[in-house]
Design a protein around this motif. Structure first.
Motif, PDB file in Angstrom:
ATOM      1  N   TYR A   1       0.816  -1.214   0.000  1.00 57.19           N
ATOM      2  CA  TYR A   1       0.000   0.000   0.000  1.00 57.19           C
ATOM      3  C   TYR A   1       0.849   1.264   0.000  1.00 57.19           C
ATOM      4  O   TYR A   1       0.439   2.297  -0.540  1.00 57.19           O
ATOM      5  N   ARG A   2       2.004   1.209   0.603  1.00 59.52           N
ATOM      6  CA  ARG A   2       2.773   2.419   0.892  1.00 59.52           C
ATOM      7  C   ARG A   2       3.598   2.899  -0.287  1.00 59.52           C
ATOM      8  O   ARG A   2       3.559   4.068  -0.651  1.00 59.52           O
ATOM      9  N   THR A   3       4.330   1.991  -0.930  1.00 57.11           N
ATOM     10  CA  THR A   3       5.248   2.422  -1.993  1.00 57.11           C
ATOM     11  C   THR A   3       5.098   1.609  -3.272  1.00 57.11           C
ATOM     12  O   THR A   3       5.875   1.783  -4.203  1.00 57.11           O
ATOM     13  N   GLY A   4       4.085   0.759  -3.352  1.00 56.49           N
ATOM     14  CA  GLY A   4       3.940  -0.126  -4.504  1.00 56.49           C
ATOM     15  C   GLY A   4       3.313   0.552  -5.719  1.00 56.49           C
ATOM     16  O   GLY A   4       2.396   1.364  -5.586  1.00 56.49           O
ATOM     17  N   LEU A   5       3.840   0.221  -6.889  1.00 53.86           N
ATOM     18  CA  LEU A   5       3.275   0.632  -8.167  1.00 53.86           C
ATOM     19  C   LEU A   5       3.316  -0.593  -9.075  1.00 53.86           C
ATOM     20  O   LEU A   5       4.385  -1.190  -9.268  1.00 53.86           O
ATOM     21  N   TYR A   6       2.181  -0.984  -9.635  1.00 53.16           N
ATOM     22  CA  TYR A   6       2.057  -2.228 -10.373  1.00 53.16           C
ATOM     23  C   TYR A   6       1.934  -1.928 -11.867  1.00 53.16           C
ATOM     24  O   TYR A   6       1.116  -1.095 -12.284  1.00 53.16           O
ATOM     25  N   LEU A   7       2.763  -2.609 -12.659  1.00 48.98           N
ATOM     26  CA  LEU A   7       2.814  -2.376 -14.100  1.00 48.98           C
ATOM     27  C   LEU A   7       2.482  -3.679 -14.820  1.00 48.98           C
ATOM     28  O   LEU A   7       3.248  -4.643 -14.776  1.00 48.98           O
ATOM     29  N   VAL A   8       1.315  -3.727 -15.471  1.00 48.23           N
ATOM     30  CA  VAL A   8       0.886  -4.897 -16.224  1.00 48.23           C
ATOM     31  C   VAL A   8       1.276  -4.700 -17.687  1.00 48.23           C
ATOM     32  O   VAL A   8       0.860  -3.735 -18.332  1.00 48.23           O
ATOM     33  N   LEU A   9       2.087  -5.615 -18.207  1.00 52.97           N
ATOM     34  CA  LEU A   9       2.538  -5.555 -19.589  1.00 52.97           C
ATOM     35  C   LEU A   9       2.012  -6.784 -20.323  1.00 52.97           C
ATOM     36  O   LEU A   9       2.293  -7.913 -19.927  1.00 52.97           O
ATOM     37  N   THR A  10       1.231  -6.571 -21.379  1.00 52.63           N
ATOM     38  CA  THR A  10       0.647  -7.689 -22.117  1.00 52.63           C
ATOM     39  C   THR A  10       1.424  -7.944 -23.403  1.00 52.63           C
ATOM     40  O   THR A  10       1.844  -7.009 -24.089  1.00 52.63           O
ATOM     41  N   SER A  11       1.603  -9.199 -23.741  1.00 46.57           N
ATOM     42  CA  SER A  11       2.364  -9.579 -24.933  1.00 46.57           C
ATOM     43  C   SER A  11       1.546  -9.303 -26.195  1.00 46.57           C
ATOM     44  O   SER A  11       0.350  -9.007 -26.144  1.00 46.57           O
ATOM     45  N   SER A  12       2.195  -9.421 -27.340  1.00 48.23           N
ATOM     46  CA  SER A  12       1.605  -9.001 -28.607  1.00 48.23           C
ATOM     47  C   SER A  12       0.399  -9.821 -29.038  1.00 48.23           C
ATOM     48  O   SER A  12      -0.350  -9.412 -29.928  1.00 48.23           O
ATOM     49  N   ASP A  13       0.196 -10.997 -28.428  1.00 50.64           N
ATOM     50  CA  ASP A  13      -0.947 -11.838 -28.802  1.00 50.64           C
ATOM     51  C   ASP A  13      -2.141 -11.646 -27.874  1.00 50.64           C
ATOM     52  O   ASP A  13      -3.129 -12.379 -27.973  1.00 50.64           O
TER      53      ASP A  13
END
Length: 328
Positions: free
Chosen positions: A151-163
């Protein structure tokens, strides 16, 4: 923001190498671009990311390890002051100019803390905006090497592949940022999603490394500029990742820095500079950038000798778009 779109500026002008003659030509002009007299960027008194960021990447789908390495090196470059200028680190210093109500600046530290591989397509090959939050939930609640619920310092990055197809991808957006709902993920966490457009819409989300569809260009000459790290889809992702990191840091909960009166459709600090990569940008021209010996375009240097092409962001001091490769 709700639809923090990376709507690429579709144009048909070639990028240009910076030469001494061109530098002389631009010496008399301002070294930043943008309609400063029309922009009313305001701070809406909400939190921004001033604490060191723990970045968690969720690799969704089938990924090429070389492409993953390129993206990681861009992330590492954000906090590395050792790269040759103009650097990714220098670019982040413009974002750091933004402050909250206490006068605290955006953090200088972005650490790639942990990664999660979702190679089994836990939610299928078509994702809605809402199901991306379920992808984050899965990465946190999985039994095998879960990501922390930070909660304090997290940043979530979702990267989806080309398919992987994503709602509105290639039609309206190349990426967006928002925050998770406690009812889905278990807490309110800032996150961003970016898709790989390499096979779906490279002319839209990987421009200027690919021609826009229906541009009328010869089929044998689809690339406008060579990608500095070899893959147009990955290079396009990196520029969109930069775009979203800039905006999620300054407006993580849609109560920070943006222009406009409607928080559902705010213009954030990267939205204001779409299509601007160098001095002289505008009117269908992305601006003056560098070329390497192979003719590949770039405007920033990174770790391990990497080079990247990343759009500029709005500078709150200059009140215009700016990047460290600006011609002085």
């Amino acid at each position: 923001m709700l639809r923090s779109c990376h709507l690429l500026f579709i144009c048909f002008s070639f990028l240009a190498t910076i030469t001494k003659a061109q530098i002389d030509q631009f010496k008399g002009s301002k070294n930043y671009e943008g309609p400063s007299n029309l922009v009313d960027l305001q701070y809406h008194m909400g939190p921004i990311l001033t604490s060191p960021i723990d970045l968690y990447i969720i690799w969704y789908g089938n990924w090429n390890p070389n492409h993953q390495s390129t993206i990681r090196d861009f992330i590492y470059s954000l906090s590395s002051s050792s790269s040759v200028s103009p650097s990714v680190f220098d670019w982040w210093q413009t974002i750091r100019l933004y402050t909250d109500q206490t006068g605290s600046n955006i953090t200088k530290s972005i650490s790639l803390s942990q990664e999660f591989i979702d190679s089994r397509y836990s939610h299928g090959k078509f994702l809605t905006r809402l199901s991306i939050q379920s992808v984050i939930k899965n990465s946190i609640q999985t039994l095998h090497k879960p990501l922390p619920l930070n909660y304090r310092t997290g940043l979530y990055l979702v990267l989806t592949s080309s398919d992987v197809q994503v709602q509105d991808f290639c039609r309206e957006v190349c990426g967006f940022h928002y925050f998770t709902f406690p009812s889905i993920v278990g807490g309110t966490l800032p996150y961003a999603w970016v898709g790989n457009s390499g096979t779906q819409c490279p002319g839209f989300c990987a421009y200027p490394f690919a021609w826009p569809k229906y541009s009328g260009m010869p089929t044998g000459n689809k690339n406008i500029m060579g990608a500095p790290n070899g893959d147009p889809g990955t290079e396009g992702m990196i520029s969109v990742i930069a775009h979203e990191l800039a905006e999620v840091s300054t407006d993580p909960f849609i109560s920070g820095w943006y222009a406009g009166n409607d928080p559902s459709f705010p213009n954030e600090i990267a939205d204001l500079c779409v299509g601007v990569y160098g001095t002289g940008a505008g009117g269908g021209f992305v601006g003056q950038v560098y070329k390497d010996k192979k003719g590949n375009a770039y405007n920033l240097n990174g770790v391990k000798g990497r080079r990247f092409l990343v759009q500029w962001v709005w500078d709150p001091v200059k009140k215009s778009c700016f990047g460290p490769n600006a011609i002085h």
